[in-house]
Design an enzyme around this catalytic site. Structure first.
Site, PDB file in Angstrom:
ATOM      1  N   HIS A 136      54.210  68.333  61.404  1.00 27.49           N
ATOM      2  CA  HIS A 136      52.995  69.113  61.163  1.00 27.49           C
ATOM      3  C   HIS A 136      52.900  69.428  59.678  1.00 27.49           C
ATOM      4  CE1 HIS A 136      49.780  71.992  61.812  1.00 27.49           C
ATOM      5  NE2 HIS A 136      50.451  72.844  61.041  1.00 27.49           N
TER       6      HIS A 136
ATOM      7  N   GLY B 127      50.317  30.191  54.592  1.00 25.18           N
ATOM      8  CA  GLY B 127      49.719  31.512  54.851  1.00 25.18           C
ATOM      9  C   GLY B 127      48.441  31.404  55.669  1.00 25.18           C
TER      10      GLY B 127
END
Ligand SMILES: Cc1cc2nc3c(=O)[nH]c(=O)nc-3n(C[C@H](O)[C@H](O)[C@H](O)COP(=O)(O)OP(=O)(O)OC[C@H]3O[C@@H](n4cnc5c(N)ncnc54)[C@H](O)[C@@H]3O)c2cc1C
Ligand SMILES: NC(=O)c1ccc[n+]([C@@H]2O[C@H](COP(=O)([O-])OP(=O)(O)OC[C@H]3O[C@@H](n4cnc5c(N)ncnc54)[C@H](O)[C@@H]3O)[C@@H](O)[C@H]2O)c1
Length: 586
Positions: free
Chosen positions: A545, A119
């Site tokens: 929206h 990692g």
């Protein structure tokens, strides 16, 4: 990385049946396969007895365990090749991990060699723990902002936090993600070899750990990717004691909260930590070498960022100066003393005393010990490995070093996690003889402060230079979060978006956003740049929206070309008229 993790899960769910890319012959053997091919060579059924191991769980081993040795033999037998692996990746940060996943998908036999922790920086000392700190401290800031909450009719009592609890959240998250990464590699049959790697030749790598004769070995591969990342850069004259003078590596552990901290450097790390510290009650002093804070940002965005992220918070700053000498202190007993020197005149200008000092002055490539001489390559003056646009390593004369690639922070092209991963995928494509060049101008960047800042492409300053040099008219479209219903519902109207584009062709050159969830909003713009969408196409996109994405909708609609361009994408229909807040367009 998140994307590649998600892709991994998906592939696992599908049983990793067959490679989804690469030449048809490069079919990856899976548990259920009874015969398979690798690089065109049929793997005999007798060997396929071992195949489940390739796709199955694989443990990290101290030395070349029999299991790994077997899979190496298998790879050789399968390909009729003289190499242990098709691809060996040195370093298993997000870059190495992304490259490994893509290589497996392309049917390659892969090993990663990791010298420290799976990692790398992002997962263990970077993106992941820092975002956990920002999430927790951001919640504290929000809940303590009584004016903001009262404006929505919400009252809260005293808000407290547990420093150790926040620190544990960051540490635990890093551990979880590290485990996920490891398991994703194991499940896909990637061999994880432990040790510091160095080149013996272009296609031969030795690895081991100092003082451990039982760890390590030598492997050969048709191609090798260097993905060794970076470490904090600490300027001369600054001794790191890890307690009162430290880098992000230590700061992420949140071992204590000083009353007053000096942060050297106002880039990404400096800004994000100033957000964490001030939310948790620490006062901050920035020391920045350049004459203005956040020198890497578009100037207009940096000015607004200064208003939203610096003013009104317990932060002051010294710009145009460097910390020429830092003397560590003792927590609660002796302050840290910082000598400030004018960056241009080199004269000592001030001295400040603080409880702690965070050094956030950039990162240095971690390329020591790779023995690049063995492959006739050398790092540049700053230690980065030079590469061409295909991520192939270049030698000192600028010639391609055969079979060796370098991705991520180690090449210094763009020091971001997703850039490292994208470069890894690009390198693998080139290794598979599908020429690929990553458009770095389409890679988004984000600073996860409250509010967030994000951008893709060039700054307005750079775009103006380009317009002058190339003789085109620059278009600048701007919108404000103040006109966005969703932002106003959240009482988060502070922020703006800006798009830079060519008025003659409609090409999008850059988009900059500061405001609520800017880091998530930028992707419509970055994907548009990546896929070559132009202003005249993108302005017909439809946005739900009320959402923050309408900030970009207005931005795109507010862009105007010099002459109407012929047509727009056939499948799009102009959006139904809906009240649009005023848009400023240059
Ligand atoms: C505090 C902080 C916050 C950050 N936040 C973000 C963010 O929000 N978003 C973002 O995009 N980026 C962020 N970054 C940057 C990001 O972490 C890096 O760009 C990214 O980790 C680079 O990935 P990499 O794979 O190139 O290298 P790394 O992640 O550094 O991994 C390299 C690996 O190689 C190993 N290695 C080195 N040499 C050898 C060798 N000789 N043999 C074997 N193994 C070796 C190392 O041990 C390491 O594990 C942040 C960085 C920091 C420090
Ligand atoms: N959200 C993110 O994506 C994120 C977050 C953190 C880090 N990162 C990555 O990590 C890398 C390192 O971050 P960073 O903030 O350390 O570097 P940076 O390059 O973003 O900023 C360093 C700052 O320090 C200043 N500086 C350099 N030397 C100095 C000195 N001697 N005295 C005073 N100021 C000095 C520079 O002018 C600059 O403003 C970045 O390149 C970034 O890509 C990304």
């Amino acid at each position: 990385m998140a994307a590649s993790m998600a892709a991994t899960q998906q592939r696992l769910a599908l049983g990793a049946k067959q490679a989804t890319c690469g030449p048809a012959a490069w079919v990856r053997p899976a548990k259920t396969t009874v015969s398979a091919k690798r690089n065109g060579a049929v793997i005999p059924d007798v060997i396929l007895g071992c195949v489940p191991m390739l796709a199955g769980s694989r443990r990290v081993t101290a030395s070349r365990a029999p299991q790994q040795a077997r899979s190496a033999v298998l790879a050789q037998a399968a390909s009729g090749d003289k190499f242990d692996y098709d691809l060996v990746i040195i370093g298993c940060g997000v870059g190495g991990h992304g490259a490994a996943l893509h290589a497996v998908e392309c049917g390659l036999k892969v090993a990663v060699i990791e010298g420290h922790d799976i990692g790398g920086t992002c997962v263990n000392r970077g993106c992941v723990p820092s975002k956990a700190l920002l999430a927790a401290s951001g919640r504290v800031r929000e809940m303590r902002d009584k004016t903001h909450l009262a404006a929505m009719g919400v009252q809260v009592g005293a808000v407290s936090f547990d420093r150790q609890g926040i620190a544990s959240h960051a540490k635990d998250l890093a551990t979880t993600i590290q485990g996920n990464l490891r398991r994703s590699l194991e499940a896909l049959g990637v061999d994880i070899l432990i040790g510091q790697a160095k080149f013996v030749g272009n296609q031969r790598v030795r690895y081991g750990l100092p003082g451990r004769v039982d760890v390590g070995g030598e492997v050969t591969a048709r191609d090798v990717i260097i993905a060794t990342g970076s470490v904090p850069f600490v300027p001369p004259g600054i001794p790191i004691d890890g307690k009162t003078v430290f880098t992000s590596d230590h700061a992420l552990k949140l071992e204590w909260l000083p009353n007053w901290i000096a942060i050297i450097g106002s880039g990404y790390i400096g800004l994000e930590f100033s957000d964490v510290y001030t939310a948790l009650g620490t006062e901050v002093t920035f020391i920045e070498a350049v004459d203005n804070l956040m020198p890497g940002f578009d100037r207009e965005i940096a000015r607004l960022a200064q208003r939203l992220l610096i003013q009104g918070r317990p932060i002051d700053y010294h710009t145009g100066v460097i910390a020429s000498k830092v003397t560590p202190g003792v927590p609660g007993v002796k302050p840290v003393v910082i000598e400030l020197t004018d960056f241009k005149t080199k004269e000592k200008v001030d001295e400040i005393e603080v409880d702690a000092c965070l050094v956030a002055t950039g990162r240095a490539p971690y390329t020591n010990g790779l023995n690049l001489g063995a492959i006739s390559a050398a790092t540049d003056r700053r230690g980065f490995v030079p590469v061409n646009e295909k991520m192939q390593v270049l030698d000192t004369l600028g010639n391609v070093v055969p079979h060796v690639y370098c991705i991520g922070d180690a090449n210094g092209k763009y020091m971001l996690a997703h850039a490292a991963s994208a470069q890894g995928i690009s390198a693998v494509e080139n290794i598979c003889n599908r020429p690929h060049v990553l458009n770095h101008l389409s890679i988004p960047a984000a600073c996860f402060t409250h509010p967030e800042v994000s951008f893709v492409g060039v700054t307005q300053e750079k775009a103006e230079e380009m317009a002058k040099e190339q003789g085109f008219k620059l278009g600048v479209s701007k919108t404000s979060f103040k006109g966005n219903s969703k932002a106003l519902a959240e009482k988060e109207g502070d922020g703006m978006a800006k798009m830079l584009y060519r008025k003659d062709t409609g090409e999008i050159l850059g988009v900059h956003i500061i405001g609520l969830h800017a880091a998530d909003l930028i992707h419509e713009a970055s994907n548009a740049i990546a896929t070559g969408q132009r202003v005249q196409d993108i302005k017909f996109n439809v946005h739900a929206h009320p959402t923050l994405s309408e900030v970009l909708d207005e931005l795109f609609k507010g862009a105007h070309l010099d002459a109407p361009q012929n047509g727009h994408a056939a499948s799009t229909v102009p959006v139904a008229a809906k009240p649009q807040p005023a848009v400023a367009a240059a």
